[in-house]
Scaffold this active site. Structure first.
Site, mmCIF file in Angstrom:
data_model
loop_
_atom_site.group_PDB
_atom_site.id
_atom_site.type_symbol
_atom_site.label_atom_id
_atom_site.label_comp_id
_atom_site.label_asym_id
_atom_site.label_seq_id
_atom_site.Cartn_x
_atom_site.Cartn_y
_atom_site.Cartn_z
ATOM 1 N N GLU A 197 -0.315 -7.076 1.356
ATOM 2 C CA GLU A 197 0.403 -5.851 1.743
ATOM 3 C C GLU A 197 1.207 -6.034 3.039
ATOM 4 O OE1 GLU A 197 -2.535 -2.728 1.723
ATOM 5 O OE2 GLU A 197 -2.805 -2.865 -0.447
ATOM 6 N N GLU A 316 -4.252 -5.641 -7.061
ATOM 7 C CA GLU A 316 -5.188 -4.541 -6.838
ATOM 8 C C GLU A 316 -4.732 -3.362 -7.681
ATOM 9 O OE1 GLU A 316 -5.575 -3.391 -2.744
ATOM 10 O OE2 GLU A 316 -5.818 -5.464 -2.032
#
Length: 582
Positions: A197, A316
């Site tokens: 991220e 994810e």
């Protein structure tokens, strides 16, 4: 990620993202080119090779073999150490269990900065490095594909790239030089992901694009030049914040093309349509907007990568609320997981469930919600039918009338209604008109029994394939709340739920404007308040209470799944909050 005292580690430790960036998906890309270096002839067989794992040379085929995947969340990424967020240390038995449950790969997030010097040469503690390698080798020995990364470092020090560019790049390069050296002789079943991220503070959009391209490129060069099995290892590259917006996918595609390397993997994350994922803005159901957000994201990822022969790995996925929290109603949650996994299968995308121990109990190694996982596992290979609801509400007193629900067949055919091992009788217990299933008054009266408030019976809607859909037959009376006094930190409202379930809350001032921390909607997030059905209370938290205007009465309308509502009034005066039932 994105509370595990064996109830679960908190996801808030992982998010660090804005609502506008919550549509992420992980993708995997393989491009042409790359040079090959012969491996030493006397190199011993790895644990993965001994387990019989052979990685296809075609990256699309290799990543396909990783489906389904699972995240070891809030463990090696926990700060400052492995057990700091409530999970026990990882064990070989954990990976044995995952393999037996049908998982073929695991993503092992790792935070390095708590175990690394903050100044050059940014040495990683060898004890920590050895522990990471031990965990990785356990998973590999089970025949699982494994991905490791640089995880919470992204928001701890990498995000400072705009103001501390040279030091950030030097530390990033040193981190990956050390990791690549230690893991270079692992088999190709080990993948490396540059950064989780990625995000950059105090930077323009153009700068963010440039910074991420610089880091991804540097990561690629370091690993490829480190020798051993790193010469052709699958390397995973993320979009900015692992978001699947088209411009960010295009930026990543450009970076990958510039590297001329067929063994690359693009990654994004997905936590569903934000209003649904946290139950805000009246997002109580997995409606068409939520479904469209999913299919649009998959389509973008497919068209940018898969359609061009580049595999996709969603690193994810889940919801931004935990599966056992009650924030998202259970039946609506099941619809989301069924749809997500079926669409991933249709688009040929490999997906990794984010599990911070809210799915698999790390102590007992048992699923916390076996029925949810039965549906998830079934959706890896087939669709399951659902319905418009999983609760049929009946009055606890007075006449019972027939009730109709709508079936969501998902391409399957209806195979009957069952209570345990006993089939219900068509025409007598129910009728079916197209997708409209009607339970007769006589059948509901029998199922309700003594009509005690709460669940009286469970019946199954069975389809031609997949997991049956459970219907809960519930008796209820209208809920009621009592007056209460609290502080600006918390208010506990005595509540008689009477067998009903809370759906959401609408909160306004006298002029109709939103009361609560989210000024853009009159429906605050479910986490600002919450029912405790066992204690017969509803708690309103400090974030909501402190956001109220001093001295201005707020009207709260609590909405329940039966269709009933309860109106309540709150007034904050300094640190005192007074609640009054209507």
């Amino acid at each position: 990620m994105n509370d595990a005292h064996q109830t679960a580690p908190t996801r808030n430790r992982r998010l660090h993202r804005t609502a506008g960036l919550l549509v992420a998906l992980v993708t995997t890309g393989a491009l042409c080119g790359g040079t090959a270096i012969a491996a030493p002839a006397d190199q011993p067989r790895s644990a993965a090779e001994a387990a019989g794992v052979r990685v296809p040379q075609d990256p699309m085929a290799a990543v396909a073999r990783m489906q389904p995947s699972w995240n070891l969340g809030n463990t090696l990424d926990a700060i400052p150490g492995e057990t700091s967020w409530g999970n026990p240390a990882a064990t070989k038995a954990l990976f044995d269990r995952l393999r037996s449950e049908g998982f073929r790969s695991v993503r092992i997030p790792v935070s390095w900065f708590p175990h690394q010097s903050e100044t050059a040469p940014y040495t990683i503690d060898p004890v920590w490095m050895n522990r990471v390698k031990q965990v990785v080798d356990w998973a590999l020995a089970d025949g699982l594909y494994v991905e490791i990364n640089v995880h919470h470092d992204s928001w701890n020090w990498i995000l400072n790239m705009s103001t501390d560019h040279d030091n950030v790049v030097a530390r990033f390069d040193s981190t990956w030089q050390q990791i690549a050296t230690v893991f270079k002789d692992e088999p190709r079943t080990l993948l490396m992901e540059s950064i989780n991220e990625p995000q950059f503070a105090n930077a323009t959009d153009a700068q963010k694009t440039r910074y991420l391209r610089e880091l991804n490129t540097s990561f690629h060069d370091i690993v490829r030049n480190s020798g051993g099995g790193n010469k052709d290892r699958l390397l995973v590259l993320p979009t900015e914040v692992t978001n699947s917006a088209q411009n960010l996918l295009d930026d990543l595609s450009t970076t990958m093309a510039s590297l001329h390397d067929r063994n690359l993997v693009a990654t994004v994350h997905y936590y569903s349509w934000y209003p649904f994922s946290v139950n805000i803005a009246n997002g109580t159901t997995y409606d068409t907007a939520s479904q469209k957000d999913l299919t649009d994201g998959f389509t973008r990822v497919h068209d940018t990568f898969i359609a061009k022969g580049i595999p996709v790995y969603v690193g994810e996925y889940g919801l931004l609320s935990e599966p056992t929290s009650g924030v998202v109603e259970r039946g609506e949650m099941l619809k989301y997981y069924e749809h997500f996994n079926s669409m991933a299968r249709a688009y040929g995308i490999t997906t990794a469930l984010w599990d911070d121990a809210n799915y698999l109990n790390r102590t007992t190694l048992q699923w916390r919600d076996p029925a949810l996982m039965d549906l998830v596992k079934s959706s890896w290979t087939t669709r399951s039918g659902t319905a418009s609801t999983d609760n049929v509400f009946l009055p606890a007193s007075g006449p019972i009338t027939a009730q109709t629900i709508t079936l969501n067949r998902n391409g399957l055919w209806f195979a009957g209604l069952w209570q345990g091992d006993r089939p219900l009788i068509p025409g007598t217990d129910y009728t079916l008109d197209g997708d409209r299933l009607t339970l007769t008054a006589d059948a509901l009266t029998r199922l309700a029994g003594d009509r005690a408030r709460g669940v009286n019976a469970n019946i199954q809607v069975r389809y031609s394939n997949g997991v049956p859909w459970q219907l809960n037959i519930r008796s209820y009376d209208k809920p009621a709340m009592s007056d209460a006094t609290g502080t600006a930190d918390t208010l506990v409202i005595p509540t008689r739920f009477n067998g009903d379930l809370m759906a959401n809350l609408q909160s306004t001032y006298a002029d109709g404007t939103a009361a609560g921390p989210a000024s853009w909607t009159t429906y605050p997030a479910f986490g600002n308040f919450g029912p405790d059905y066992g204690a017969d209370t509803t708690t309103v938290n400090g974030d909501f209470l402190k956001s109220l205007k001093d001295g201005a009465q707020a009207t709260l309308v609590f909405r329940f799944w039966s269709g009933d509502t309860v109106t309540y009034h709150l007034t904050r005066s300094g640190d005192t909050v007074t609640g009054t039932a209507s």
